[in-house]
Design a protein around this motif. Structure first.
Motif, PDB file in Angstrom:
ATOM      1  N   LEU A  45      32.135  10.922  -9.950  1.00 53.08           N
ATOM      2  CA  LEU A  45      30.747  11.165  -9.570  1.00 53.08           C
ATOM      3  C   LEU A  45      30.371  10.380  -8.322  1.00 53.08           C
ATOM      4  O   LEU A  45      30.699   9.199  -8.188  1.00 53.08           O
ATOM      5  CB  LEU A  45      29.822  10.758 -10.715  1.00 53.08           C
ATOM      6  CG  LEU A  45      29.998  11.497 -12.044  1.00 53.08           C
ATOM      7  CD1 LEU A  45      29.013  10.959 -13.065  1.00 53.08           C
ATOM      8  CD2 LEU A  45      29.817  12.987 -11.866  1.00 53.08           C
ATOM      9  N   ALA A  46      29.621  11.056  -7.437  1.00 57.29           N
ATOM     10  CA  ALA A  46      29.121  10.375  -6.242  1.00 57.29           C
ATOM     11  C   ALA A  46      28.239   9.197  -6.621  1.00 57.29           C
ATOM     12  O   ALA A  46      28.185   8.187  -5.911  1.00 57.29           O
ATOM     13  CB  ALA A  46      28.354  11.364  -5.373  1.00 57.29           C
ATOM     14  N   ALA A  47      27.543   9.301  -7.764  1.00 57.19           N
ATOM     15  CA  ALA A  47      26.641   8.232  -8.195  1.00 57.19           C
ATOM     16  C   ALA A  47      27.383   6.948  -8.534  1.00 57.19           C
ATOM     17  O   ALA A  47      26.770   5.868  -8.585  1.00 57.19           O
ATOM     18  CB  ALA A  47      25.827   8.697  -9.404  1.00 57.19           C
ATOM     19  N   ARG A  99      30.099   3.782  -2.305  1.00 56.60           N
ATOM     20  CA  ARG A  99      29.015   3.886  -1.330  1.00 56.60           C
ATOM     21  C   ARG A  99      27.701   4.314  -1.969  1.00 56.60           C
ATOM     22  O   ARG A  99      26.738   4.638  -1.247  1.00 56.60           O
ATOM     23  CB  ARG A  99      29.400   4.879  -0.221  1.00 56.60           C
ATOM     24  CG  ARG A  99      30.490   4.363   0.707  1.00 56.60           C
ATOM     25  CD  ARG A  99      30.697   5.329   1.879  1.00 56.60           C
ATOM     26  NE  ARG A  99      29.444   5.610   2.594  1.00 56.60           N
ATOM     27  CZ  ARG A  99      28.927   4.834   3.532  1.00 56.60           C
ATOM     28  NH1 ARG A  99      29.547   3.694   3.860  1.00 56.60           N
ATOM     29  NH2 ARG A  99      27.808   5.167   4.132  1.00 56.60           N
ATOM     30  N   ALA A 100      27.636   4.311  -3.288  1.00 58.31           N
ATOM     31  CA  ALA A 100      26.436   4.824  -3.952  1.00 58.31           C
ATOM     32  C   ALA A 100      25.200   3.985  -3.667  1.00 58.31           C
ATOM     33  O   ALA A 100      24.077   4.492  -3.782  1.00 58.31           O
ATOM     34  CB  ALA A 100      26.673   4.913  -5.462  1.00 58.31           C
ATOM     35  N   MET A 101      25.358   2.711  -3.307  1.00 54.80           N
ATOM     36  CA  MET A 101      24.191   1.890  -2.969  1.00 54.80           C
ATOM     37  C   MET A 101      23.748   2.116  -1.526  1.00 54.80           C
ATOM     38  O   MET A 101      22.674   1.664  -1.132  1.00 54.80           O
ATOM     39  CB  MET A 101      24.503   0.416  -3.202  1.00 54.80           C
ATOM     40  CG  MET A 101      24.695   0.057  -4.672  1.00 54.80           C
ATOM     41  SD  MET A 101      23.293   0.512  -5.714  1.00 54.80           S
ATOM     42  CE  MET A 101      22.038  -0.613  -5.100  1.00 54.80           C
ATOM     43  N   VAL A 102      24.579   2.830  -0.758  1.00 55.46           N
ATOM     44  CA  VAL A 102      24.193   3.209   0.602  1.00 55.46           C
ATOM     45  C   VAL A 102      23.706   4.649   0.619  1.00 55.46           C
ATOM     46  O   VAL A 102      22.608   4.952   1.094  1.00 55.46           O
ATOM     47  CB  VAL A 102      25.375   3.017   1.575  1.00 55.46           C
ATOM     48  CG1 VAL A 102      24.993   3.490   2.978  1.00 55.46           C
ATOM     49  CG2 VAL A 102      25.821   1.572   1.588  1.00 55.46           C
ATOM     50  N   ASP A 103      24.532   5.540   0.059  1.00 60.04           N
ATOM     51  CA  ASP A 103      24.151   6.947  -0.065  1.00 60.04           C
ATOM     52  C   ASP A 103      23.519   7.127  -1.446  1.00 60.04           C
ATOM     53  O   ASP A 103      24.177   7.550  -2.406  1.00 60.04           O
ATOM     54  CB  ASP A 103      25.376   7.839   0.099  1.00 60.04           C
ATOM     55  CG  ASP A 103      26.057   7.631   1.436  1.00 60.04           C
ATOM     56  OD1 ASP A 103      25.345   7.347   2.406  1.00 60.04           O
ATOM     57  OD2 ASP A 103      27.291   7.750   1.502  1.00 60.04           O
ATOM     58  N   THR A 104      22.257   6.800  -1.555  1.00 59.02           N
ATOM     59  CA  THR A 104      21.601   6.695  -2.869  1.00 59.02           C
ATOM     60  C   THR A 104      21.092   8.018  -3.423  1.00 59.02           C
ATOM     61  O   THR A 104      20.589   8.068  -4.545  1.00 59.02           O
ATOM     62  CB  THR A 104      20.419   5.721  -2.778  1.00 59.02           C
ATOM     63  OG1 THR A 104      19.489   6.214  -1.798  1.00 59.02           O
ATOM     64  CG2 THR A 104      20.890   4.333  -2.376  1.00 59.02           C
ATOM     65  N   THR A 137      25.385  11.663 -17.206  1.00 59.41           N
ATOM     66  CA  THR A 137      26.352  10.734 -16.607  1.00 59.41           C
ATOM     67  C   THR A 137      25.768  10.064 -15.364  1.00 59.41           C
ATOM     68  O   THR A 137      25.679   8.831 -15.303  1.00 59.41           O
ATOM     69  CB  THR A 137      27.653  11.478 -16.274  1.00 59.41           C
ATOM     70  OG1 THR A 137      27.355  12.687 -15.559  1.00 59.41           O
ATOM     71  CG2 THR A 137      28.403  11.838 -17.543  1.00 59.41           C
ATOM     72  N   ALA A 138      25.348  10.851 -14.380  1.00 56.01           N
ATOM     73  CA  ALA A 138      24.729  10.248 -13.195  1.00 56.01           C
ATOM     74  C   ALA A 138      23.495   9.408 -13.525  1.00 56.01           C
ATOM     75  O   ALA A 138      23.249   8.392 -12.854  1.00 56.01           O
ATOM     76  CB  ALA A 138      24.381  11.341 -12.180  1.00 56.01           C
ATOM     77  N   PRO A 139      22.678   9.761 -14.552  1.00 59.05           N
ATOM     78  CA  PRO A 139      21.544   8.890 -14.876  1.00 59.05           C
ATOM     79  C   PRO A 139      21.944   7.452 -15.208  1.00 59.05           C
ATOM     80  O   PRO A 139      21.138   6.533 -15.034  1.00 59.05           O
ATOM     81  CB  PRO A 139      20.899   9.593 -16.072  1.00 59.05           C
ATOM     82  CG  PRO A 139      21.196  11.033 -15.858  1.00 59.05           C
ATOM     83  CD  PRO A 139      22.591  11.052 -15.290  1.00 59.05           C
ATOM     84  N   SER A 186      22.428  10.422  -4.774  1.00 60.21           N
ATOM     85  CA  SER A 186      23.068  10.945  -5.975  1.00 60.21           C
ATOM     86  C   SER A 186      22.439  10.435  -7.260  1.00 60.21           C
ATOM     87  O   SER A 186      22.710  10.972  -8.332  1.00 60.21           O
ATOM     88  CB  SER A 186      24.560  10.599  -5.966  1.00 60.21           C
ATOM     89  OG  SER A 186      24.741   9.187  -5.885  1.00 60.21           O
ATOM     90  N   TRP A 187      21.588   9.385  -7.167  1.00 63.05           N
ATOM     91  CA  TRP A 187      21.028   8.836  -8.405  1.00 63.05           C
ATOM     92  C   TRP A 187      19.544   8.505  -8.337  1.00 63.05           C
ATOM     93  O   TRP A 187      18.879   8.379  -9.382  1.00 63.05           O
ATOM     94  CB  TRP A 187      21.799   7.582  -8.835  1.00 63.05           C
ATOM     95  CG  TRP A 187      21.842   6.471  -7.816  1.00 63.05           C
ATOM     96  CD1 TRP A 187      22.794   6.255  -6.886  1.00 63.05           C
ATOM     97  CD2 TRP A 187      20.869   5.417  -7.641  1.00 63.05           C
ATOM     98  NE1 TRP A 187      22.507   5.149  -6.134  1.00 63.05           N
ATOM     99  CE2 TRP A 187      21.326   4.603  -6.579  1.00 63.05           C
ATOM    100  CE3 TRP A 187      19.685   5.079  -8.287  1.00 63.05           C
ATOM    101  CZ2 TRP A 187      20.636   3.482  -6.135  1.00 63.05           C
ATOM    102  CZ3 TRP A 187      18.986   3.953  -7.847  1.00 63.05           C
ATOM    103  CH2 TRP A 187      19.455   3.179  -6.789  1.00 63.05           C
ATOM    104  N   THR A 188      18.963   8.374  -7.173  1.00 62.18           N
ATOM    105  CA  THR A 188      17.566   7.918  -7.108  1.00 62.18           C
ATOM    106  C   THR A 188      16.604   8.897  -7.757  1.00 62.18           C
ATOM    107  O   THR A 188      15.590   8.489  -8.334  1.00 62.18           O
ATOM    108  CB  THR A 188      17.153   7.678  -5.648  1.00 62.18           C
ATOM    109  OG1 THR A 188      17.504   8.830  -4.861  1.00 62.18           O
ATOM    110  CG2 THR A 188      17.836   6.454  -5.085  1.00 62.18           C
TER     111      THR A 188
END
Length: 841
Positions: free
Chosen positions: A138-140, A144-149, A93-95, A151-153
């Motif tokens: 999911l946090a991803a 804010r996922a593009m700021v707090d990255t 899911t997060a991917p 969760s997915w990078t």
């Protein structure tokens, strides 16, 4: 034989190290999309209420397509590598967030298709909801996922092309298969509804669709695959919906007497009216027929097409177990042999209708129906009864209130619980105002449930004006005005309080005595024994298990022939018994103190498990001091049924226990230990002082005539303010409690999910342990490796450890039996005997 896997897979079958079957990812996605179509039809009304408009055919196609795409992330390299069980686990899911967000990956064909879909359908929130199908946002996918990255990078590498292997390219055929199945979704049209409650509801229902579409009993991992699978898919998804009670079910025509076997009181029919609004309230004494009124309202709401299912929520497991049989009997009278089965929604039990299940390895359940051979049933017909997580998806379920409240707390699968509950009438029994935290959670649950088209019915014998205003809205009238309000009464979110015709039974005169014996179990036992020897059925209700055990042991030692017993073993009633023994206790209680009890002296001792919903009939009640609404619940167990053999107890009697020192102010500011719940179980000492003053001025009360007066004089804000006026100690305590109750209510509001907020702002913070423990749902259910002896005969293999007695036990600690009736887990040791589970050492 190992099969050849030449396309992305979603599920595998293994025999040892060999893969014997693989379900292609595209097929699984189509299975779930087809299941979503059935789920949407079953929950269309709540979805449309949450959306604020009707769903078009294109809306439905898009929702099905989005649900189908729930597992596209399984095409990533790490997940596909798991065909080798030695490979490390990689999720799916997060991917997807990595594929959509990375500056290079987002230009891949798959990502561009998904971005176009989100733009054209207005589906960014919905995609986040779909990816939450494992139970939590999911946090991803948070805004804010593009700021707090973080969760997915770390998952970007799972999509890079390496040595000719292009995982992102594998997503495209899956999307194209979904597009071919729902082409209408890709046509130009209005954006999907994006109201936050609609999206949250959709998220929970995607989980349900995923579980249906993943049931290998109907949709096998093995062949058929590809185009050949579509006929099977159509047939089996519909069959699964039918088996689980998701297809429409007409309500047969019948009158009240046909449904319940006796003619109605006026209020029982009146309470089914449409004028009360989405939340209705019945206030009437215990035994007045509120349960039948609730069930009749459900039947009438079904006939009007306003609800489908029913969840009847009670405060205790014992009450739920007892009511389950009554509800199931009503279903059989109304629907006959085709009746839906009522699920008993109590963790640790496996019961649907008359059938009792036995847990088998690998989460399987064998169902046995008493009195006849097992009828031919679909394998998933009792799916909702087999796991506590599924309870609220049943068409009809009877359980504990915590099961419903878990739908509004930030715990795993809360969105599923709230989602499936939305089609049902939620009945909450024994509503009172003694717990601000629980009241705050209930208020938040009702707000969401009603916002998505649900209906609720609240039942109470003792609700004060302040509590009613909190649940239904509106201001609290002055004390004098509230005392004059009718009781019994009906009201609702759209209807003012009015008298409930026929709800008042015959006047019951109760003699009230107050004595300073709360710290003296021998004296309490002596009073109970004296009354029992005079022929009374005596009920002793204590605020704590320790207090109840002390009195029960005293009665058993001094007058064993009068002590309540199971299989001739003196015992008591509380929540710390194994499930099978609890069932035996409940049955013995009903025989000794139920409607058909024998007229002879007996002493039954217990805790709050005896005050709520159980159909008990006592002559003499001995009870610890508690807030007036709780005491009236307990007093409701006196003279519940007409009897001509009460002898010297023709008038009901209650002995209320207080501390030997009358001045409750000595308890102010002290710890809760050893005070029998005064200031701990019931923390508001001002309410207790008000209750005590009211009782001391009322040597005789008449039920139901005095109910309203007693409740308001002990709980109304004006009455409490009069106690604290001019006394600094009481004033300080009241201020502290006001702050504490405000804090408890605020804590409930702060912790509870606010589903009016956009989905991509939702987080499930690390509060699960605390909030679930407070609900009592974090009690440990322990399967013992070897049986221990039941004090009533037979063996015990499963026990429940209350959360507060389980502190220090680690997740990996295994139970070990150390004696015939003792066991340990980690560093904690326990015993189990006729007094229940107790800590040792």
């Amino acid at each position: 034989m190992t099969v050849t896997v030449d396309q992305p897979w979603a599920k595998l079958l293994r025999e040892g190290d060999e893969v014997t079957a693989a379900l292609p990812l595209a097929d699984h996605c189509l299975d779930v999309g087809a299941a979503m179509a059935m789920v949407i039809e079953a929950w269309r009304a709540p979805l449309e209420a949450g959306a604020g408009r009707a769903l078009s055919a294109q809306d439905v196609a898009r929702l099905c397509a989005l649900a189908a795409l729930h597992d596209v992330g399984k095409a990533n390299r790490g997940f596909q590598a798991r065909i080798d069980p030695a490979k490390p686990p990689v999720g799916h899911t997060a991917p997807v967030a990595a594929l959509l967000n990375h500056s290079v990956l987002k230009r891949s064909a798959a990502a561009e298709i998904l971005h176009a879909l989100m733009r054209d359908w207005g589906a960014r929130q919905h995609v986040a909801a779909v990816m939450a199908h494992h139970g939590k946002p999911l946090a991803a996918f948070h805004q804010r996922a593009m700021v707090d990255t973080g969760s997915w990078t770390a998952l970007v590498d799972e999509w890079w092309e390496k040595a000719g292997d292009a995982p992102a390219a594998r997503v495209v055929p899956v999307i194209e298969a979904v597009r071919a199945r729902w082409p209408l979704a890709w046509e130009a049209g209005a954006a999907l509804p994006d109201a936050p409650r609609f999206v949250a509801l959709f998220a929970g229902l995607v989980t349900l669709a995923d579980w249906i579409g993943s049931d290998a009993r109907r949709l096998p991992v093995g062949a058929p695959h590809g185009d050949a699978r579509e006929p099977l898919r159509v047939e089996q998804v519909r069959a699964a919906a039918a088996a689980r009670g998701f297809l429409p079910l007409d309500t047969p025509a019948c009158d009240f007497e046909q449904a319940f076997g006796f003619p109605p009181h006026g209020f029982q029919l009146e309470a089914a009216g449409d004028e009360f609004g989405a939340v209705a309230l019945i206030e009437a004494e215990t035994g007045s027929g509120k349960t039948e009124a609730a069930l009749w309202r459900w039947l009438e709401l079904r006939r009007r097409g306003q609800v489908d299912g029913l969840f009847f929520a009670l405060p205790t497991r014992s009450a739920a177990v007892q009511l389950h049989a009554r509800v199931d009997a009503m279903l059989k009278r109304v629907w006959g042999t085709d009746a839906p089965e009522a699920v008993l929604a109590v963790p640790g039990y496996l019961r649907a209708g008359d059938a009792v299940g036995q847990a088998l390895p690998d989460y399987a359940v064998r169902w046995d129906e008493p009195g006849h051979n097992e009828r031919e049933r679909a394998p998933d017909a009792r799916w909702a009864a087999e796991r506590s997580l599924n309870f609220l998806a049943a068409r009809v379920a009877v359980g504990t209130i915590d099961q419903a409240l878990l739908g509004i707390l930030p715990v795993k699968h809360a969105l599923f619980r709230a989602g499936v509950l939305s089609r049902s009438l939620l009945v909450v029994d024994e509503v009172h105002a003694s717990d601000s935290y629980m009241a705050g959670l209930l208020e938040r649950l009702l707000v969401h449930h009603i916002a998505v088209g649900g209906h609720a019915l609240l039942l109470s014998a003792t609700l004060g004006a302040a509590a009613r205003a909190g649940l239904l809205g509106g201001a609290v009238p002055p004390l004098a005005e509230t005392e004059a309000q009718p009781y019994p009464a009906l009201s609702g979110s759209d209807a003012a309080l009015r008298a409930a015709a026929g709800a008042a039974g015959a006047a019951k005169q109760v003699a009230v005595e107050v004595a300073g014996l709360i710290d003296d179990p021998q004296a309490i036992a002596g009073r109970a024994i004296e009354a029992a020897r005079a022929g009374a059925s005596v009920l002793v209700v204590r605020n704590s298990v320790a207090g109840a055990v002390a009195v029960a042991q005293a009665v058993a030692a001094r007058a064993p022939e009068l002590a309540f017993a199971v299989e001739s073993v003196p015992t008591l009633h509380h929540g710390r018994f194994a499930r099978d023994d609890r069932q035996r206790l409940d049955e013995a209680v009903e025989q000794a103190f139920g409607k058909s009890r024998r007229a002879r002296g007996r002493v039954l001792i217990g805790t709050q498990t005896l005050e709520q919903s159980l159909d008990l009939d006592a002559d003499f009640l001995v009870t610890d001091l508690a807030p007036i609404d709780v005491l009236l619940q307990r007093i409701g167990r006196l003279h519940r049924h007409r009897r001509e053999d009460r002898g010297a107890f023709a008038q009901a009697r209650v002995l209320v226990l207080r501390p030997a020192a009358r001045d409750l102010s000595v308890l102010l500011g002290k710890g809760g230990g050893g005070r029998h719940g005064l200031g701990s179980v019931y923390p508001n000492l001002v309410q207790l002082e008000a209750t005590l003053r009211v009782l001391e001025r009322s040597p005789e009360i008449v039920i139901p005539r005095d109910n309203r007066r007693l409740v308001e004089r002990a709980l109304h804000p004006d009455a409490l303010a009069a106690i604290v006026a001019g006394d600094p100690a009481w004033h300080n305590h009241a201020a502290e409690r006001a702050g504490g109750e405000l804090a408890s209510a605020e804590a409930a509001r702060r912790i509870a999910l606010d589903l009016s907020q956009p989905f991509r702002t939702l987080t499930f913070a690390d509060v699960e342990e605390a909030v679930v423990t407070r609900l009592g749902a974090r009690d440990l259910l322990i399967d013992l490796p070897d049986p221990i002896a039941s004090p009533f005969g037979g063996a015990v293999t499963r026990v429940t450890i209350p959360a507060h007695m389980a502190r220090g036990i680690g997740a990996r600690d295994e139970p070990r039996v150390t004696g015939p009736a003792t066991f340990e887990i980690g560093a904690r040791r326990y015993g189990y005997d006729q007094w229940g589970v107790h800590a040792l050492g």
